[in-house]
Design an enzyme around this catalytic site. Structure first.
Site, PDB file in Angstrom:
ATOM      1  N   CYS A 230     -29.971  26.630   6.035  1.00  0.00           N
ATOM      2  CA  CYS A 230     -28.815  25.809   5.669  1.00  0.00           C
ATOM      3  C   CYS A 230     -29.176  24.521   4.933  1.00  0.00           C
ATOM      4  O   CYS A 230     -28.275  23.772   4.530  1.00  0.00           O
ATOM      5  CB  CYS A 230     -27.992  25.503   6.912  1.00  0.00           C
ATOM      6  SG  CYS A 230     -27.638  26.991   7.848  1.00  0.00           S
ATOM      7  N   HIS A 365     -22.947  17.363   7.996  1.00  0.00           N
ATOM      8  CA  HIS A 365     -23.224  18.800   8.137  1.00  0.00           C
ATOM      9  C   HIS A 365     -22.076  19.437   8.932  1.00  0.00           C
ATOM     10  O   HIS A 365     -21.577  20.484   8.548  1.00  0.00           O
ATOM     11  CB  HIS A 365     -24.566  18.997   8.826  1.00  0.00           C
ATOM     12  CG  HIS A 365     -25.039  20.406   8.815  1.00  0.00           C
ATOM     13  ND1 HIS A 365     -25.214  21.130   7.654  1.00  0.00           N
ATOM     14  CD2 HIS A 365     -25.369  21.257   9.830  1.00  0.00           C
ATOM     15  CE1 HIS A 365     -25.627  22.352   7.950  1.00  0.00           C
ATOM     16  NE2 HIS A 365     -25.731  22.457   9.259  1.00  0.00           N
ATOM     17  N   GLU A 376     -25.391  15.220  15.574  1.00  0.00           N
ATOM     18  CA  GLU A 376     -25.257  14.597  14.260  1.00  0.00           C
ATOM     19  C   GLU A 376     -24.651  13.201  14.369  1.00  0.00           C
ATOM     20  O   GLU A 376     -25.080  12.264  13.682  1.00  0.00           O
ATOM     21  CB  GLU A 376     -24.399  15.480  13.354  1.00  0.00           C
ATOM     22  CG  GLU A 376     -24.332  14.965  11.933  1.00  0.00           C
ATOM     23  CD  GLU A 376     -23.723  15.963  10.960  1.00  0.00           C
ATOM     24  OE1 GLU A 376     -23.213  17.010  11.413  1.00  0.00           O
ATOM     25  OE2 GLU A 376     -23.758  15.693   9.755  1.00  0.00           O
ATOM     26  N   LYS A 397     -16.873  21.604   5.995  1.00  0.00           N
ATOM     27  CA  LYS A 397     -16.954  22.972   6.534  1.00  0.00           C
ATOM     28  C   LYS A 397     -15.672  23.320   7.282  1.00  0.00           C
ATOM     29  O   LYS A 397     -15.416  24.479   7.576  1.00  0.00           O
ATOM     30  CB  LYS A 397     -18.165  23.108   7.454  1.00  0.00           C
ATOM     31  CG  LYS A 397     -19.500  23.060   6.708  1.00  0.00           C
ATOM     32  CD  LYS A 397     -20.676  23.270   7.656  1.00  0.00           C
ATOM     33  CE  LYS A 397     -22.000  23.232   6.907  1.00  0.00           C
ATOM     34  NZ  LYS A 397     -22.368  21.884   6.428  1.00  0.00           N
ATOM     35  N   HIS A 402     -18.914  27.549   6.875  1.00  0.00           N
ATOM     36  CA  HIS A 402     -20.339  27.256   6.709  1.00  0.00           C
ATOM     37  C   HIS A 402     -20.880  28.139   5.581  1.00  0.00           C
ATOM     38  O   HIS A 402     -20.794  29.358   5.644  1.00  0.00           O
ATOM     39  CB  HIS A 402     -21.085  27.536   8.014  1.00  0.00           C
ATOM     40  CG  HIS A 402     -22.429  26.873   8.090  1.00  0.00           C
ATOM     41  ND1 HIS A 402     -23.207  26.629   6.975  1.00  0.00           N
ATOM     42  CD2 HIS A 402     -23.137  26.404   9.154  1.00  0.00           C
ATOM     43  CE1 HIS A 402     -24.334  26.043   7.346  1.00  0.00           C
ATOM     44  NE2 HIS A 402     -24.302  25.884   8.669  1.00  0.00           N
ATOM     45  N   PHE A 461     -31.681  25.757  10.865  1.00  0.00           N
ATOM     46  CA  PHE A 461     -32.573  26.408  11.821  1.00  0.00           C
ATOM     47  C   PHE A 461     -33.983  25.833  11.674  1.00  0.00           C
ATOM     48  O   PHE A 461     -34.416  25.516  10.570  1.00  0.00           O
ATOM     49  CB  PHE A 461     -32.637  27.904  11.497  1.00  0.00           C
ATOM     50  CG  PHE A 461     -31.818  28.756  12.389  1.00  0.00           C
ATOM     51  CD1 PHE A 461     -30.622  28.289  12.906  1.00  0.00           C
ATOM     52  CD2 PHE A 461     -32.221  30.043  12.712  1.00  0.00           C
ATOM     53  CE1 PHE A 461     -29.865  29.087  13.729  1.00  0.00           C
ATOM     54  CE2 PHE A 461     -31.469  30.844  13.529  1.00  0.00           C
ATOM     55  CZ  PHE A 461     -30.289  30.374  14.046  1.00  0.00           C
TER      56      PHE A 461
END
Lengths: 473, 314
Positions: A230, A365, A376, A397, A402, A461
């Site tokens: 991502c 994000h 976050e 998002k 996403h 990830f």
């Protein structure tokens, strides 16, 4: 050092359709794109919802990633006024086209790889018209978000300025433009990138997509493909900024793409990461997870000096970038958001504003998962301890879903539009404050303002984090 | 623009090697802190059983990547072993100044194929396959084990991974916040799908699929820094090694699969030999492609060219 990095063109496609106006009607109006996808049988999964563009009769093959990248690439070069044969690095963030893997095995492997699903099927080009979901659901908000001033700013910035092209919202017109009108368009090459042959299996290799894009656009220069999930396309942009600011190259065409398909959908379902209520509610107390969405974007980055020499007007400057790791977990963010904070601080230091005093907006994000959003928030607080509460933060998002490898570049474009339009996109689906998430998330309604600097952050990830600072010229 | 040179073979139907004439080569010398390799099921000397890596199953990709990286980092702990304090930021120590880049052509194809085959046969996904679906996952594991909080990138390339990784290290090491770059390359044996992929990528250029059994894998890692300060071997760009070797062939004339990591193994072998014997070594990555000169520190003040031995793709 050649110094400044500027953006001189972009092409973007989401579930809302092609182009900046589609984003204005959806993302900037706070209208989620989510609906039950019909691209594949969602029966085995806990949800059917995704931010996927409506399918044409040919199904997902009609939206082959290579084709979507080529369309956005042509748009970006057109806006930047660059032509085939230009010297430009091509840097992508993609994971490859998973549909080719699925097709291979569904077709029976080596004994019938063109087999039951796609054998001999002549797949037409992408649909001529794409209805824009949510486009007419709230005209007032749309009008508010898509300001004429903003449209003009973007339109005027292109040396190949064609105001109609930018302001014309018709998706059908988009299709025609891409296939025959742009100065960069090499019709044969773009046609070659169309998904006529669904038997191709090589598109599963991420680097192949960069080669195809570069070849299709006729660009000469190095190519590199980032696959770090991502943050992949954000990493591509950061790499491009480094190459340009160090004087190694003058122009980079950076992009990323993800189109909703069953392979990844199933993986996220198995990881119980998908939202249970069909909405993405970042930073909201009742958030239950993310939904996947279509996203493809290509941006042209250029040294300011190079842009000046050829008369290209900058849309935005990229004045800071950073990347850092959490060193915490293979799939979960650090609970304190330490990597994200570190990446953000790096970027702000480079931008000459270590405390974020001049920062007007953060595109978060904001996945809508329990793990991400609290971490976050704490990361942003750590990055900007003096004024985190006064900086508007939103997660787009909540409308796009996403976009995985494409998240960085699509959100980069959204952040740039926020600067040029003077409108902050909202966090849609926000219903109730969460004590863990206590910043100003621009809930549900777009906000008119006059931002000059904005930060966009992404996480992935493995605990990878990226940050990019944009500035209005 | 910096001087550019041709690079390794192009393997798609859209470009040729001759067209790709703008690869960035190294601006500066890099210090080679250490190198390591790990192979499994290849039939080579030194094959190892697949290391167990908690949370990673079925595929050799992540265990081999981790093993090669681990060897490098264990040998040079200043490459990042400062485990962060709980809740802390680990901004001090080697880990925060270490970047990691992992290159492969197609990523973890074993995992991708397993997941796909499960799905098309109507079985639910294995969440563990979800976790390891991206190369980032093993980088995350590595970063946690060694306290690396610097930047991490995973890359896909059809070109020579060594050239890409060295170029990236060269760029990253211009950042004053980065002192070391751990570069890792991974290559897996081919499933039938991978063979089909390589067949398509070859597109008449004659490049073969990796000659590895399906469950085999290779990984190589090199820890790079700025030259000096305890780096006994340095590497820099050399003049392009221009011979009549066909495009895409190595010095022995054999064609190689796109993106294969043999040049990383060559670098590791050369590094080990120079540590023992000193001298210099010209590493050639392909015809009309970037070449790199490795020099042992003891020879650094001599005219390296006079001492150069050529061991292209041993």
């Amino acid at each position: 050092m050649s110094g400044e990095v500027t953006v001189t063109g972009f092409g973007v496609r989401t579930a809302f359709g092609m182009g900046a106006d589609a984003l204005r009607r959806g993302v900037f109006a706070g209208v989620p794109s989510f609906a039950a996808t019909t691209r594949f049988d969602t029966g085995p999964y806990r949800t059917a919802m995704a931010g996927a563009a409506p399918d044409g009769p040919e199904g997902v093959e009609g939206w082959a990633l290579r084709y979507a990248l080529a369309r956005c690439g042509v748009e970006a070069l057109d806006m930047a006024g660059l032509r085939a044969g230009a010297e430009a690095a091509v840097l992508l963030g993609v994971a490859g086209d998973h549909t080719s893997v699925t097709r291979y095995w569904r077709g029976g492997g080596s004994d019938g790889r063109c087999g039951s699903v796609v054998a001999g099927r002549a797949v037409p080009r992408a649909p001529e018209k794409q209805p824009v979901r949510g486009a007419s659901t709230d005209t007032e908000r749309v009008a508010h978000a898509g300001t004429a001033a903003g449209r003009e700013r973007v339109a005027d910035a292109s040396p190949a300025a064609d105001t109609e092209r930018v302001t014309d919202a018709s998706p059908a017109a988009d299709t025609e433009r891409v296939t025959d009108a742009s100065p960069a368009a090499d019709t044969e090459r773009v046609t070659d990138a169309s998904p006529v042959d669904t038997r191709r299996v090589g598109d599963a290799v991420p680097a192949r997509l960069a080669e195809l894009l570069a070849g299709g656009l006729g660009l000469v220069g190095p190519r590199l493909t980032f696959t770090n999930a991502c943050v992949a396309s954000a990493a591509a942009i950061i790499h491009a900024c480094r190459l340009i600011s160090s004087g190694r190259i003058d122009v980079a065409v950076c992009g990323g793409g993800y189109l909703v398909e069953e392979e990844t959908f199933g993986k996220f379902d198995s990881g119980r990461a998908l939202s249970r209520d069909g909405m993405v509610r970042p930073f909201s107390a009742d958030r239950t997870g993310l939904l996947l969405g279509d996203g493809v974007a290509v941006v042209v980055l250029e040294s300011a000096e190079h842009a000046r020499r050829r008369g290209a007007r900058p849309l935005a400057g990229v004045v800071g970038w950073g990347a850092a790791s959490d060193a915490h977990h293979i799939a979960q963010p650090h609970p304190e958001g330490v990597g994200l904070a570190r990446a953000a601080r790096q970027a702000m230091r480079l931008a000459g504003d270590p405390d974020g005093d001049a920062l007007d907006y953060v595109n978060a994000h904001g996945t809508g998962t329990k793990y991400n959003d609290g971490a976050e928030t704490r990361g942003l607080r750590a990055a900007f301890p003096k004024r985190a509460e006064s900086i508007p933060v939103s997660s787009t998002k909540s409308t796009t879903g996403h976009l995985l490898e494409a998240a960085g570049v699509v959100e980069f474009v959204i952040t740039m539009l926020a600067l040029t339009d003077g409108v902050l996109p909202p966090t849609a689906g926000f219903t109730a404050p969460d004590p863990e998430c206590d910043l100003d998330y621009v809930p549900n309604e777009p906000r008119r303002t006059d931002p000059r600097r904005a930060l966009t952050v992404n996480a992935a990830f493995g605990g990878a984090n990226t940050a990019l600072v944009l500035e209005r010229p | 623009m910096t001087p550019t040179e041709n690079t390794t073979t192009r393997n798609t139907n859209t470009t040729t090697a001759a067209e790709n004439s703008h690869k960035t080569v190294l601006r500066s010398s890099l210090g080679v802190l250490t190198t390591a390799t790990a192979t499994h099921g290849t039939g080579r000397d030194g094959d190892i059983p697949l290391p167990r890596l908690p949370g990673f199953v079925e595929s050799a990709f992540s265990p081999l990547a981790y093993e090669a990286a681990r060897q490098c980092l264990a040998e040079r702990p200043d490459g990042g072993t400062s485990r962060p304090e709980a809740g802390g930021e680990a901004e001090s120590g080697g880990g925060s100044r270490t970047a990691v880049a992992l290159a492969s052509t197609a990523g973890d194809t074993t995992t991708a194929d397993l997941a796909s085959r499960r799905m098309v046969s109507g079985r639910v996904h294995n969440p563990l396959l979800f976790m390891q679906a991206t190369p980032n996952s093993v980088l995350g594991y590595l970063s946690r084990e060694f306290g690396i909080t610097g930047q991490m990138f995973s890359l896909s390339t059809l070109d020579d991974p060594l050239t890409e990784l060295l170029s990236m290290a060269d760029l990253l090491l211009e950042d004053p916040e980065v002192d070391r770059v751990l570069a890792v390359g991974v290559e897996l044996g081919g499933s039938e799908r991978l063979a089909a992929v390589y067949e398509e990528l070859a597109d008449g250029h004659g490049h073969p699929a990796p000659a590895l059994p399906a469950d085999a894998g290779l990984a190589a890692a090199v820890l790079l820094g700025r030259p000096g300060n305890g780096t006994p071997v340095s590497i820099r760009s050399a003049e392009a090694y221009d011979t009549d070797i066909p495009v895409g062939a190595d010095a022995a004339g054999a064609t190689r699969p796109p993106g294969d990591i043999q040049s990383l193994f060559d670098l590791a072998a050369a590094h080990q030999r120079l540590l023992q014997e000193g001298g210099s070594h010209l590493l050639v990555t392909g015809s009309r492609a970037p070449a790199f000169l490795l020099t042992a520190d003891t020879e650094a003040k001599t005219d390296a060219r006079n001492e150069t031995e050529t061991h292209a793709h041993q």
